[in-house]
Write a protein that holds these residues in place. Structure first.
Motif, PDB file in Angstrom:
ATOM      1  N   PHE A  12       0.986  -0.984   0.021  1.00  0.00           N
ATOM      2  CA  PHE A  12       0.220  -0.314  -0.293  1.00  0.00           C
ATOM      3  C   PHE A  12       1.263   1.343  -0.402  1.00  0.00           C
ATOM      4  O   PHE A  12       1.078   2.159  -0.688  1.00  0.00           O
ATOM      5  CB  PHE A  12      -0.942   0.116   1.553  1.00  0.00           C
ATOM      6  CG  PHE A  12      -1.944   1.100   1.277  1.00  0.00           C
ATOM      7  CD1 PHE A  12      -3.127   0.856   0.774  1.00  0.00           C
ATOM      8  CD2 PHE A  12      -1.558   2.455   1.609  1.00  0.00           C
ATOM      9  CE1 PHE A  12      -4.292   1.366   0.173  1.00  0.00           C
ATOM     10  CE2 PHE A  12      -2.947   2.932   1.445  1.00  0.00           C
ATOM     11  CZ  PHE A  12      -4.107   3.114   1.045  1.00  0.00           C
ATOM     12  N   LEU A  13       1.781   1.380   0.627  1.00  0.00           N
ATOM     13  CA  LEU A  13       2.870   2.585   0.530  1.00  0.00           C
ATOM     14  C   LEU A  13       3.660   2.153  -0.430  1.00  0.00           C
ATOM     15  O   LEU A  13       4.525   3.465  -0.426  1.00  0.00           O
ATOM     16  CB  LEU A  13       3.929   2.030   2.517  1.00  0.00           C
ATOM     17  CG  LEU A  13       3.008   2.411   3.070  1.00  0.00           C
ATOM     18  CD1 LEU A  13       4.107   2.275   3.882  1.00  0.00           C
ATOM     19  CD2 LEU A  13       2.581   3.913   3.648  1.00  0.00           C
ATOM     20  N   ALA A  14       3.916   1.677  -1.748  1.00  0.00           N
ATOM     21  CA  ALA A  14       3.861   1.941  -2.691  1.00  0.00           C
ATOM     22  C   ALA A  14       5.906   2.147  -2.508  1.00  0.00           C
ATOM     23  O   ALA A  14       6.015   2.796  -3.272  1.00  0.00           O
ATOM     24  CB  ALA A  14       3.931   2.411  -3.719  1.00  0.00           C
ATOM     25  N   GLY A  15       6.079   0.950  -1.722  1.00  0.00           N
ATOM     26  CA  GLY A  15       8.218   1.685  -1.313  1.00  0.00           C
ATOM     27  C   GLY A  15       7.952   3.020  -0.859  1.00  0.00           C
ATOM     28  O   GLY A  15       9.096   2.907  -0.777  1.00  0.00           O
ATOM     29  N   SER A  16       6.965   3.561  -0.145  1.00  0.00           N
ATOM     30  CA  SER A  16       7.683   4.414   1.056  1.00  0.00           C
ATOM     31  C   SER A  16       7.860   4.395   1.887  1.00  0.00           C
ATOM     32  O   SER A  16       7.764   3.264   2.658  1.00  0.00           O
ATOM     33  CB  SER A  16       6.422   5.978   0.609  1.00  0.00           C
ATOM     34  OG  SER A  16       6.228   5.987  -0.863  1.00  0.00           O
ATOM     35  N   PRO A  17       8.734   4.736   2.421  1.00  0.00           N
ATOM     36  CA  PRO A  17       8.767   4.678   4.102  1.00  0.00           C
ATOM     37  C   PRO A  17       8.444   3.934   5.215  1.00  0.00           C
ATOM     38  O   PRO A  17       6.861   4.964   4.946  1.00  0.00           O
ATOM     39  CB  PRO A  17      10.554   5.942   4.786  1.00  0.00           C
ATOM     40  CG  PRO A  17      10.660   6.326   3.179  1.00  0.00           C
ATOM     41  CD  PRO A  17       9.771   5.927   2.559  1.00  0.00           C
ATOM     42  N   GLY A  23      10.301   8.545  11.086  1.00  0.00           N
ATOM     43  CA  GLY A  23      10.649   9.086  12.848  1.00  0.00           C
ATOM     44  C   GLY A  23      12.011   9.347  13.166  1.00  0.00           C
ATOM     45  O   GLY A  23      12.621  10.170  14.138  1.00  0.00           O
ATOM     46  N   GLU A  24      12.844   8.319  12.642  1.00  0.00           N
ATOM     47  CA  GLU A  24      14.204   7.761  12.924  1.00  0.00           C
ATOM     48  C   GLU A  24      14.974   8.619  12.420  1.00  0.00           C
ATOM     49  O   GLU A  24      15.832   9.248  12.541  1.00  0.00           O
ATOM     50  CB  GLU A  24      14.514   6.309  12.505  1.00  0.00           C
ATOM     51  CG  GLU A  24      14.277   4.986  13.246  1.00  0.00           C
ATOM     52  CD  GLU A  24      14.257   3.608  12.559  1.00  0.00           C
ATOM     53  OE1 GLU A  24      15.355   3.681  11.677  1.00  0.00           O
ATOM     54  OE2 GLU A  24      14.488   3.145  13.373  1.00  0.00           O
ATOM     55  N   LEU A  25      14.627   8.894  11.259  1.00  0.00           N
ATOM     56  CA  LEU A  25      14.879  10.568  10.336  1.00  0.00           C
ATOM     57  C   LEU A  25      14.777  11.567  11.485  1.00  0.00           C
ATOM     58  O   LEU A  25      15.796  12.338  11.059  1.00  0.00           O
ATOM     59  CB  LEU A  25      14.676  10.190   8.770  1.00  0.00           C
ATOM     60  CG  LEU A  25      15.109   9.080   8.061  1.00  0.00           C
ATOM     61  CD1 LEU A  25      14.003   9.458   6.863  1.00  0.00           C
ATOM     62  CD2 LEU A  25      15.858   9.414   7.527  1.00  0.00           C
ATOM     63  N   ARG A  26      14.044  11.963  11.709  1.00  0.00           N
ATOM     64  CA  ARG A  26      13.881  13.416  12.408  1.00  0.00           C
ATOM     65  C   ARG A  26      14.335  13.548  13.429  1.00  0.00           C
ATOM     66  O   ARG A  26      14.995  14.256  14.030  1.00  0.00           O
ATOM     67  CB  ARG A  26      12.257  13.357  12.852  1.00  0.00           C
ATOM     68  CG  ARG A  26      11.238  14.230  13.520  1.00  0.00           C
ATOM     69  CD  ARG A  26      10.589  14.146  13.910  1.00  0.00           C
ATOM     70  NE  ARG A  26       9.689  12.712  13.957  1.00  0.00           N
ATOM     71  CZ  ARG A  26       9.727  12.578  15.665  1.00  0.00           C
ATOM     72  NH1 ARG A  26      10.344  13.418  16.524  1.00  0.00           N
ATOM     73  NH2 ARG A  26       9.842  11.135  16.265  1.00  0.00           N
ATOM     74  N   LEU A  27      14.156  12.229  14.265  1.00  0.00           N
ATOM     75  CA  LEU A  27      15.487  12.073  15.012  1.00  0.00           C
ATOM     76  C   LEU A  27      16.833  12.242  15.306  1.00  0.00           C
ATOM     77  O   LEU A  27      17.505  12.816  15.813  1.00  0.00           O
ATOM     78  CB  LEU A  27      15.485  10.858  16.393  1.00  0.00           C
ATOM     79  CG  LEU A  27      13.871  10.369  16.929  1.00  0.00           C
ATOM     80  CD1 LEU A  27      14.322   9.124  17.254  1.00  0.00           C
ATOM     81  CD2 LEU A  27      13.437  11.543  18.169  1.00  0.00           C
ATOM     82  N   ALA A  28      17.048  12.333  14.311  1.00  0.00           N
ATOM     83  CA  ALA A  28      18.597  12.090  13.721  1.00  0.00           C
ATOM     84  C   ALA A  28      18.834  12.993  13.613  1.00  0.00           C
ATOM     85  O   ALA A  28      19.583  14.110  13.863  1.00  0.00           O
ATOM     86  CB  ALA A  28      19.248  11.173  12.826  1.00  0.00           C
ATOM     87  N   ALA A  54       9.142  18.795   8.360  1.00  0.00           N
ATOM     88  CA  ALA A  54       8.721  18.010   6.816  1.00  0.00           C
ATOM     89  C   ALA A  54       8.739  16.361   7.697  1.00  0.00           C
ATOM     90  O   ALA A  54       7.933  15.827   6.745  1.00  0.00           O
ATOM     91  CB  ALA A  54       9.393  18.280   6.035  1.00  0.00           C
ATOM     92  N   LEU A  55       9.694  16.162   8.351  1.00  0.00           N
ATOM     93  CA  LEU A  55       9.710  14.709   8.601  1.00  0.00           C
ATOM     94  C   LEU A  55       9.181  14.357   9.377  1.00  0.00           C
ATOM     95  O   LEU A  55       7.891  13.322   9.370  1.00  0.00           O
ATOM     96  CB  LEU A  55      10.944  14.066   9.306  1.00  0.00           C
ATOM     97  CG  LEU A  55      11.957  14.359   8.372  1.00  0.00           C
ATOM     98  CD1 LEU A  55      13.865  14.475   8.714  1.00  0.00           C
ATOM     99  CD2 LEU A  55      12.211  13.380   7.252  1.00  0.00           C
ATOM    100  N   ALA A  56       8.486  15.058  10.719  1.00  0.00           N
ATOM    101  CA  ALA A  56       7.406  15.150  11.086  1.00  0.00           C
ATOM    102  C   ALA A  56       6.075  14.909  10.392  1.00  0.00           C
ATOM    103  O   ALA A  56       4.686  14.254  10.949  1.00  0.00           O
ATOM    104  CB  ALA A  56       7.813  15.809  12.699  1.00  0.00           C
TER     105      ALA A  56
END
Length: 87
Positions: A12-17, A23-28, A54-56
């Motif tokens: 359903f997400l078609a390759g999107s994270p 969340g991990e990217l946002r925390l970094a 944007a990540l949030a």
């Protein structure tokens, strides 16, 4: 091998994270933002704040989609011939 629910979510997400990845990217980036604040790097702070926001947003949207798919998967199906509102 993934369980069927996870496979459906991935499809359903078609390759999107996934939301957890966002969340991990946002925390970094939040860690980088904290470092930039400590250094007083105002140009970098503004840029990182926008990226964190944007990540949030991506995380929240993806979590909503994942939760919606999960609810749909566990909700009982109603046949087209069945009318649950008939008296």
């Amino acid at each position: 091998m993934l369980d069927p629910e996870e496979e459906i979510l991935d499809e359903f997400l078609a390759g999107s994270p996934r939301a957890s990845t966002w969340g991990e990217l946002r925390l970094a980036l939040e860690e980088r933002l904290a470092d930039a604040r400590e250094r007083g790097d105002t140009a970098r702070i503004e840029q990182l704040q926008q990226q964190v926001a944007a990540l949030a947003q991506e995380e929240a949207i993806t979590r909503f989609v994942e939760d919606s798919v999960r609810v749909t998967l566990v909700r009982p199906r109603v046949d087209a011939d069945d009318n649950e509102f008939e008296l």
